[in-house]
Scaffold this active site. Structure first.
Site: not given
Ligand SMILES: O=P(O)(O)OC[C@H]1O[C@H](O)[C@H](O)[C@@H](O)[C@@H]1O
Length: 530
Positions: A322, A351, A455
């Site tokens: 990331e 293995h 997302k």
């Molecule tokens: O801690 P949060 O805001 O729920 O985020 C949780 C995760 O989701 C995101 O999509 C990011 O890509 C991550 O870097 C992050 O750790």
């Protein structure tokens, strides 16, 4: 290279830190000695950038953020006294909360101590806590730890079934920096429902770790949860394990978080050195650069010879991929950067896929992690003169040399034992190596613009699902093929998405959608009528 020559190279190159009891061996990387000199100007620039970052520069310009995970274990280095105080106060709160839970001052509503810990989070809000819990957990833990790290209903059911009637003595820690991550929101809602179905009041079992005034923060305060600990915008999710994100679950589990922080702090000191040969993170970054031509041309295979380090590769996958996996460099030039990380543990992997590593496509380099101490106490002999641990060491050495014979390069990190301090040191070592390497390849290691696309697309799918359900319910007597539905919704171009949504809806009872088979699977007919 002959064995004795390699031994000379080993001695010449070996980095050893006596305080951490940690070594980094780059003798099986085939760069010439002149390589370090050649890279020196770039590396000095990386050291300079790292010093600016630690001093509070906006090291993540896209999000206009400072990058402060190193201050978490040395608050006096934070750029303002207020930040230093916040870090110290949060650490004190973590310890006070954990100790109240252990002593039963914060107890389950039935008056009994909390015995289980359910951590709800994803990505950086789960991988660090999972790695710590798995690497340092033992039968003597103060609490038994469980995780919801996904929005998979069956995965959550499995965890809840394991907890069983122990739910009444389960403390739930919901972790989300942004406080709006859907998987975590769903996990929290599912957990809440499980508590309610067991006749328990969720708020009396819940604590949050989140950014100020996030959706999660507001939920926790409106519902009167047991507490909320802060997450700051200057700590990235993937480097948040030494913030409350990692420390609260660890402290509750009974892990010595002071030693974890001390290991990280000592490693931070070592990796601040501007003398390349004395800086283990710089040596790792240079090895990565050499192995991948600075372009991710080879994958990083992580082979820890220790079961407790199984989750390290999963943790590093996020930290490295990331951070480094970027389309554009810091000048906006298209570079398609990154390093692919995978691995589990030796000798188990021997293995499984080591066959390909030795003989197949040579598109990787290996990082071995060797742990000198086999276990607490003495071991039985499995044959004259040898223990199980001797075998583990033998297999590590055998694989290292078998790969090298075939020109497969490797780095070896050696630690004396698995302990809170050594785990803290490993985490800090890789955090710094990623930062330095990102400077070498000129990418911003601290943003993740690519994550948003998936997302957003998921949001669009859920919206389309809402429209489909509405249409099915409006015409319960009618059955639709996916093509009918896409046409009826005036979204003919979305027919494939409509098909996937309908097929999933019909496979589950929640929405009352049934299916009649058509000649081809995409001609199946879906209806909300009985
Ligand atoms: O801690 P949060 O805001 O729920 O985020 C949780 C995760 O989701 C995101 O999509 C990011 O890509 C991550 O870097 C992050 O750790």
């Amino acid at each position: 290279m002959q064995k004795l020559q390699l031994w000379e190279r080993y001695k010449n190159r070996l980095y050893h830190n006596a305080e951490l009891d940690l070594s980094v061996d780059t003798s099986r990387m085939n760069f010439p000695d002149s390589y370090l000199e050649e890279m020196e100007p770039r590396l000095q620039k990386a050291f300079e950038e790292m010093a600016d970052l630690e001093a509070g520069a906006i090291a993540n310009p896209d999000e206009q953020r400072m990058v402060g995970h190193y201050w978490l274990r040395a608050p006096q280095l934070a750029p303002t006294a207020e930040l230093a105080e916040e870090i110290k106060a949060t650490l004190a709160s973590v310890k006070a909360f954990a100790s109240s839970v252990h002593q039963g001052n914060i107890a389950a509503p039935d008056g009994h101590r909390f015995e289980n810990l359910l951590v709800v989070g994803i990505g950086g809000s789960a991988l660090g806590p999972q790695f710590i819990a798995d690497s340092l957990g033992s039968a003597q833990d103060r609490m038994k730890v469980f995780f919801f790290d996904n929005t998979d209903p069956d995965g959550m059911d499995k965890v809840l079934a394991e907890i069983g009637s122990g739910l009444k003595r389960t403390l739930t820690v919901v972790i989300s920096k942004s406080g709006g991550t859907k998987e975590t929101r769903n996990g929290m809602l599912e957990a809440r429902q499980a508590f309610e179905q067991a006749g328990l009041h969720f708020a009396a079992h819940a604590v949050a770790v989140t950014g100020s005034d996030s959706e999660l923060d507001r939920t926790a305060s409106q519902e009167g949860w047991l507490g909320t600990l802060p997450m700051w915008d200057w700590v990235g999710g993937r480097t948040s394990v030494t913030s409350a994100v990692g420390l609260l679950p660890a402290a509750l589990q009974g892990i010595d978080i002071d030693r974890l922080l001390a290991g990280a702090r000592i490693c931070d000191q070592a990796t601040r050195s501007r003398s390349t040969r004395d800086n283990p993170a710089a040596l790792l970054a240079l090895s990565w650069f050499h192995a991948t031509a600075g372009k991710g041309e080879r994958d990083m295979v992580l082979l820890p010879y220790k079961d407790r380090l199984l989750l390290f590769s999963r943790y590093l996958q996020q930290l490295i991929m990331e951070s480094l996996g970027k389309e554009l460099d810091r000048d906006g030039k298209k570079v398609l950067q990154g390093i692919t990380v995978y691995g589990n543990k030796g000798s188990t992997d021997q293995h499984a896929y080591v066959q390909q590593l030795r003989e197949g496509v040579p598109n990787f380099f290996v990082t071995f992690i060797e742990v000198l101490k086999d276990r607490e106490g003495a071991s039985m002999l499995v044959e004259p003169g040898a223990t199980s641990g001797d075998y583990l060491s033998g297999f590590f050495q055998g694989t290292r040399s078998a790969l090298y014979e075939k020109d497969r390069e490797s780095v070896t990190i050696t630690i004396r034992e698995i302990s809170p301090a050594s785990i803290g040191a490993l985490i800090a070592l890789y955090e710094r190596a990623v930062g330095l390497y990102a400077s070498l390849i000129n990418v911003n290691a601290y943003h993740q613009p690519g994550v948003e696309a998936g997302k957003k697309a998921a949001g669009t799918v859920l919206k389309l699902q809402g429209e489909i359900l509405e249409m099915l319910r409006r015409q319960p007597e009618r059955d639709f093929t996916c093509a009918d539905m896409a046409m009826t919704l005036a979204r003919p171009e979305e027919v494939e998405t409509v098909f996937i949504i309908l097929r999933h809806l019909a496979a589950n009872p929640s929405h009352g959608v049934s299916v009649t088979a058509g000649e081809k699977v995409w001609e199946n007919r879906f209806s909300a009528g009985k």
